[in-house]
Scaffold this active site. Structure first.
Site, PDB file in Angstrom:
ATOM      1  N   ARG A   1      41.270 -41.029  -9.750  1.00 28.38           N
ATOM      2  CA  ARG A   1      41.189 -39.611 -10.133  1.00 28.38           C
ATOM      3  C   ARG A   1      39.880 -39.359 -10.892  1.00 28.38           C
ATOM      4  O   ARG A   1      39.270 -40.287 -11.428  1.00 28.38           O
ATOM      5  CB  ARG A   1      42.384 -39.290 -11.027  1.00 28.38           C
ATOM      6  CG  ARG A   1      42.528 -37.819 -11.416  1.00 28.38           C
ATOM      7  CD  ARG A   1      43.959 -37.602 -11.844  1.00 28.38           C
ATOM      8  NE  ARG A   1      44.237 -36.396 -12.589  1.00 28.38           N
ATOM      9  CZ  ARG A   1      44.448 -35.205 -12.047  1.00 28.38           C
ATOM     10  NH1 ARG A   1      44.332 -35.037 -10.749  1.00 28.38           N
ATOM     11  NH2 ARG A   1      44.768 -34.177 -12.804  1.00 28.38           N
TER      12      ARG A   1
ATOM     13  N   THR B   1      46.190 -29.529  -2.883  1.00 30.07           N
ATOM     14  CA  THR B   1      46.051 -30.976  -2.959  1.00 30.07           C
ATOM     15  C   THR B   1      46.523 -31.403  -1.587  1.00 30.07           C
ATOM     16  O   THR B   1      46.978 -30.578  -0.812  1.00 30.07           O
ATOM     17  CB  THR B   1      46.956 -31.468  -4.109  1.00 30.07           C
ATOM     18  OG1 THR B   1      46.420 -30.967  -5.336  1.00 30.07           O
ATOM     19  CG2 THR B   1      47.109 -32.961  -4.188  1.00 30.07           C
TER      20      THR B   1
ATOM     21  N   ASN C   1      41.743 -30.229  -6.581  1.00 25.03           N
ATOM     22  CA  ASN C   1      42.524 -29.370  -7.460  1.00 25.03           C
ATOM     23  C   ASN C   1      42.763 -28.022  -6.778  1.00 25.03           C
ATOM     24  O   ASN C   1      43.650 -27.907  -5.965  1.00 25.03           O
ATOM     25  CB  ASN C   1      41.913 -29.208  -8.844  1.00 25.03           C
ATOM     26  CG  ASN C   1      42.911 -28.576  -9.811  1.00 25.03           C
ATOM     27  OD1 ASN C   1      44.115 -28.775  -9.648  1.00 25.03           O
ATOM     28  ND2 ASN C   1      42.450 -27.821 -10.792  1.00 25.03           N
TER      29      ASN C   1
ATOM     30  N   ASP D   1      42.858 -29.351 -15.142  1.00 21.63           N
ATOM     31  CA  ASP D   1      44.128 -30.026 -15.404  1.00 21.63           C
ATOM     32  C   ASP D   1      44.239 -30.537 -16.845  1.00 21.63           C
ATOM     33  O   ASP D   1      45.299 -30.990 -17.276  1.00 21.63           O
ATOM     34  CB  ASP D   1      44.335 -31.188 -14.419  1.00 21.63           C
ATOM     35  CG  ASP D   1      44.978 -30.708 -13.105  1.00 21.63           C
ATOM     36  OD1 ASP D   1      45.399 -29.535 -13.039  1.00 21.63           O
ATOM     37  OD2 ASP D   1      45.048 -31.500 -12.151  1.00 21.63           O
TER      38      ASP D   1
ATOM     39  N   SER E   1      47.922 -35.522 -14.420  1.00 20.60           N
ATOM     40  CA  SER E   1      48.195 -35.047 -13.068  1.00 20.60           C
ATOM     41  C   SER E   1      49.703 -34.936 -12.848  1.00 20.60           C
ATOM     42  O   SER E   1      50.500 -35.497 -13.611  1.00 20.60           O
ATOM     43  CB  SER E   1      47.606 -36.043 -12.074  1.00 20.60           C
ATOM     44  OG  SER E   1      47.988 -35.730 -10.762  1.00 20.60           O
ATOM     45  N   SER E   2      50.063 -34.230 -11.789  1.00 22.28           N
ATOM     46  CA  SER E   2      51.461 -34.224 -11.331  1.00 22.28           C
ATOM     47  C   SER E   2      51.608 -34.971 -10.008  1.00 22.28           C
ATOM     48  O   SER E   2      52.717 -35.056  -9.464  1.00 22.28           O
ATOM     49  CB  SER E   2      51.946 -32.785 -11.128  1.00 22.28           C
ATOM     50  OG  SER E   2      51.939 -32.100 -12.343  1.00 22.28           O
TER      51      SER E   2
ATOM     52  N   GLY F   1      50.986 -29.340  -4.402  1.00 27.34           N
ATOM     53  CA  GLY F   1      51.778 -28.271  -5.026  1.00 27.34           C
ATOM     54  C   GLY F   1      51.580 -28.126  -6.515  1.00 27.34           C
ATOM     55  O   GLY F   1      52.439 -27.567  -7.192  1.00 27.34           O
ATOM     56  N   GLY F   2      50.464 -28.656  -7.073  1.00 25.51           N
ATOM     57  CA  GLY F   2      50.199 -28.496  -8.504  1.00 25.51           C
ATOM     58  C   GLY F   2      51.353 -29.032  -9.327  1.00 25.51           C
ATOM     59  O   GLY F   2      51.892 -30.106  -9.048  1.00 25.51           O
TER      60      GLY F   2
HETATM   61  N1  GLY Z   1      45.404 -31.166  -9.512  1.00 25.46           N
HETATM   62  C1  GLY Z   1      46.816 -31.256  -9.372  1.00 25.46           C
HETATM   63  C2  GLY Z   1      47.370 -32.493 -10.033  1.00 25.46           C
HETATM   64  O1  GLY Z   1      46.678 -33.481 -10.139  1.00 25.46           O
HETATM   65  O2  GLY Z   1      48.473 -32.502 -10.483  1.00 25.46           O
END
Ligand code: GLY
Length: 580
Positions: free
Chosen positions: A102, A377, A397, A419, A448-449, A469-470
């Site tokens: 990341r 994403t 993102n 984020d 992150s998610s 999906g954020g």
């Molecule tokens: N940019 C979305 C995530 O990493 O959760």
């Protein structure tokens, strides 16, 4: 819940598990079958690339690397070499690992870099342009994966992406729609406009060909010289130069210092299934496991998919887990993450005991222990003939990232800095209200998610799953798992079923169209729930799933048919699952 209720629930669970899941018959395309391997991605050309790598003797990691590079060309909304992501790997010998590639905050980043003199957030400063860009990790991530776990030469895995970039590929309807949605934003950056808009200023349309020669040249250089061609070569120079002239803070040192972390995945057990998922700096694995631990003692298969009681249990588990996510988690090099507490089944029991069986909880009453929405994403799932499984989620993102391309590179850059917590207590792109644990610091990775997840049963691969999906990535992935394990859906039904979501704040249950029947919604409203979305709301997520040994649990119990079953969420217009 009192002890008697808890005991009743446990008895129901035992009864329901003994009966097996209640089979539901949602209308979805049939899962795709494969004997030797399966590739599921959000763009059919990239899926084909992965299958060809497997057919030519490459393993799932080789295919994942080739797909990652291909998506950077044919799926520019999220596929990338200017962003970053995560790869969860489980090898045929039963070992699992996790690669964190990341983005990292630039060395010149500061905690207050998105605030004005009064301490207020400068609107869109963490979303648009060079100040929003984190140091990209995808190229180093793919090469690390290939060197440690792949078998094929680098050039073989980059060749399809180079061909798509240099020769172009023809837009289908979904490709055109995705670009059209970001055309106005891309028009503001000269280099991005030159690539994605035609000379008349319009975005490429269905049936037209997108050619990306500059990106092709960068990919060619990476193919020949490895990641140094990116991190120490002309692309890094060009990005730093553009960043410095356009309000960014990226330096050559940021690129030279970038490294990939290999981490131990998060593991937990749910009803006998072993979940292997993303550790911090992702919140994904921890929060999926925390929610599953809370839900494990509810008889979900008895209560049924979409029933008021099921939704109540799911929403309350999500509420408690997201308050932990938003307040307590961050980059493990900077924060002591309370992972063992959050994964402790006793902690899940404590949460369950606080859930009123008849009433909605109130997010305002939940005190944190110690962070909006986009679908841009992308996730892909792969399994090979030997049983090596790979789940990758990577991202720019927001859609098309920061909307900028450094001249001469063809590389879209991320806006992953959003984020981070720009200001504790203020919502980010995904509406996440986060805390100090995720504050900005040099070289730090934003929380992150993303939740690339592999599930095993009795030591064998069972499921590969994940989604964009954020902040909703976690609940999308979770719901696909529950749909298979508790509700008896086949893998296609599981990724296509309508979704619900709760993330502590805002205190609302988000609904996809037709997620709840009107009387279920009324029953939940009477318990105190309020809703956002409904039948005219947008869809969210694009889950990519693989099930091993049958298309559903019932099919597996009957002996199955093919070895692998794959399904790409029909929310991904140009996605596909393909086996061989
Ligand atoms: N940019 C979305 C995530 O990493 O959760």
């Amino acid at each position: 819940m009192d002890r008697l209720q808890a005991r009743t629930v446990s008895l129901f669970t035992a009864f329901a598990l003994a009966l097996g899941p209640v089979t539901v018959h949602a209308a979805s395309p049939a899962p795709v079958e494969g004997e030797h391997g399966m590739v599921v991605t959000a763009q059919h050309l990239a899926t084909d690339v992965g299958v060809e790598v497997l057919k030519s003797g490459g393993n799932a990691v080789d295919a994942a690397v080739a797909v990652g590079y291909a998506l950077a060309v044919v799926y520019p909304t999220a596929g990338n070499i200017g962003g970053g992501g995560f790869m969860t790997i489980r090898t045929k010998d039963g070992k699992s690992t996790f690669l964190d590639f990341r983005e990292r905050a630039p060395l010149a980043a500061t905690k207050t870099m998105y605030l004005d003199a009064k301490g207020d957030i400068v609107p869109r400063a963490s979303l648009d342009g060079y100040l929003a860009v984190g140091v990209p990790g995808s190229v180093m991530g793919f090469e690390t994966a290939r060197e440690k776990y792949g078998t094929k030469p680098r050039a073989d895995l980059l060749a399809p992406a180079i061909a798509f970039a240099k020769d172009g590929f023809t837009f289908e309807q979904g490709d055109a729609a995705s670009l059209a949605g970001s055309a106005k934003r891309l028009a503001k950056d000269e280099a991005a406009a030159k690539i994605f808009l035609k000379p008349d200023g319009k975005p490429y349309a269905e049936g037209e060909k997108l050619v990306q020669p500059e990106l092709g040249a960068v990919l060619q250089a990476i193919s020949e010289k490895g990641p140094d061609a990116f991190y120490k070569g002309t692309p890094a120079d060009a990005i730093v130069k553009a960043s410095q002239s356009k309000g960014g803070i990226l330096s050559k040192e940021d690129f030279e210092q970038y490294s990939v972390r290999e981490l131990k995945p998060i593991e937990c057990n749910y009803h006998g299934y072993d979940i292997i998922s993303s550790p911090p700096p992702s919140s994904g694995g921890v929060i999926i496991c925390e929610i599953l631990n809370v839900l494990e003692d509810y008889p979900l298969s008895y209560l049924g998919y979409g029933s008021a009681e099921t939704v109540h249990a799911m929403v309350e588990a999500m509420r408690y887990a997201y308050v932990d996510r938003n307040a307590a988690l961050g980059d493990p090099d900077f924060i002591d993450n309370p992972v063992s507490k959050l994964l402790d089944k006793a902690y899940a029991t404590e949460i369950r005991e606080k859930i009123d069986p008849y009433k909605a909880g109130k997010s305002a009453d939940l005190k944190p222990l110690g962070g909006k929405e986009s679908t841009e994403t992308t996730h892909y799932s792969i399994i090979d003939d030997e049983g090596n499984a790979v789940a990758v989620t990577y991202t720019l993102n927001g859609s098309f990232g920061a909307g900028v391309v450094a001249p001469g590179t063809g590389i879209l850059l991320n806006n992953e800095m959003d984020d981070f917590t720009s200001k504790p207590g203020a919502a980010n792109l995904y509406g996440l209200v986060q805390g100090e644990a995720n504050a900005i610091a040099p070289k730090k990775t934003p929380l992150s998610s993303m939740s690339p997840t592999i599930i095993t049963k009795d030591g064998k691969p069972f499921m590969v799953i994940g989604s964009p999906g954020g902040s909703r990535i976690i609940t999308i992935t979770l719901e696909a798992i529950l749909n298979v394990i508790d509700f008896g859906m086949d893998i296609s039904q599981a990724v296509n079923a309508p979704r619900i979501h709760h993330q502590w704040q805002p205190d609302k249950v988000y609904l996809e169209p037709y997620a709840l029947s009107p009387d279920t919604e009324k029953a939940l409203a009477a318990m105190g729930y309020s809703f956002d979305g409904g039948n005219d709301a947008p869809l969210w997520g694009q889950a990519a799933g693989i099930l091993v040994g049958g298309k559903s649990l019932t099919d597996i119990a009957k002996g199955g048919g093919s070895r692998y079953y794959g399904a790409m969420d029909s929310r991904a217009a140009e996605g596909s699952a393909k086996g061989y």
